[in-house]
Scaffold this active site. Structure first.
Site, short mmCIF file in Angstrom:
data_model
loop_
_atom_site.label_atom_id
_atom_site.label_comp_id
_atom_site.label_asym_id
_atom_site.label_seq_id
_atom_site.Cartn_x
_atom_site.Cartn_y
_atom_site.Cartn_z
CG ASP A 51 3.37 3.51 -0.88
OD1 ASP A 51 3.43 4.98 -0.99
OD2 ASP A 51 2.38 3.12 -1.38
CE LYS A 55 -2.50 12.94 -3.79
NZ LYS A 55 -3.87 12.59 -4.13
CG ASP A 88 13.40 3.37 -5.60
OD1 ASP A 88 12.56 3.75 -4.32
OD2 ASP A 88 12.79 3.20 -6.77
#
Length: 148
Positions: A51, A55, A88
């Site tokens: 993940d 932020k 990615d």
């Protein structure tokens, strides 16, 4: 995932619930403390498509951090042990590469270049579902392979 590690994680889930394992800080200490209980040597470790936590206030939640790299180094002490990173998201891959390169524990495998992350090859013939989906969108996958 290594069968023993999966078994320990399932035991932890049964006793404490997955809720605690979702906190990566807890997971890193969990991994370190449980691997320390037995004689275990990791010869190949893959971190694929974690993940990204875009932020800035959530970046501390990223999987690869200084503590995890040190933990991985401890359990990949065998010369020739390998760590494969794949994402990615180029910015995330650069961050993971930065942590591994600054650690001083790992060297690039010949043929891999940290300046050309999108050109590095997957050392495996089998592609993950995420790789297939990324390529289907015409997007690159960024990779790096390190050795101890």
């Amino acid at each position: 995932m290594n069968g023993w590690i999966r078994s320990v994680m399932l035991q932890h889930e049964w006793i404490h619930g997955w809720k605690k394992l979702t906190d990566i800080t807890h997971f890193n200490s969990f991994l370190h403390s449980h691997l320390s209980l037995v004689w275990i040597e990791i010869y190949f470790l893959m971190i694929q498509f974690p993940d990204p936590h875009f932020k800035s206030k959530h970046r501390k939640r990223r999987v690869v951090n200084t503590d995890l790299v040190s933990c991985i180094a401890k359990f990949t002490s065998q010369i020739g042990s390998r760590v494969f990173l794949q994402s990615d998201i180029e910015e995330l891959q650069c961050d993971m590469v930065d942590h591994f390169e600054k650690s001083g524990y790992f060297d690039l495998v010949e043929g891999y270049d940290s300046a050309k992350l999108g050109e590095n090859v997957n050392p495996f013939e089998e592609k993950t579902e995420r790789e297939i989906a990324t390529y289907a969108k015409g997007l690159p996958v960024f990779r790096m392979l390190y050795r101890r």
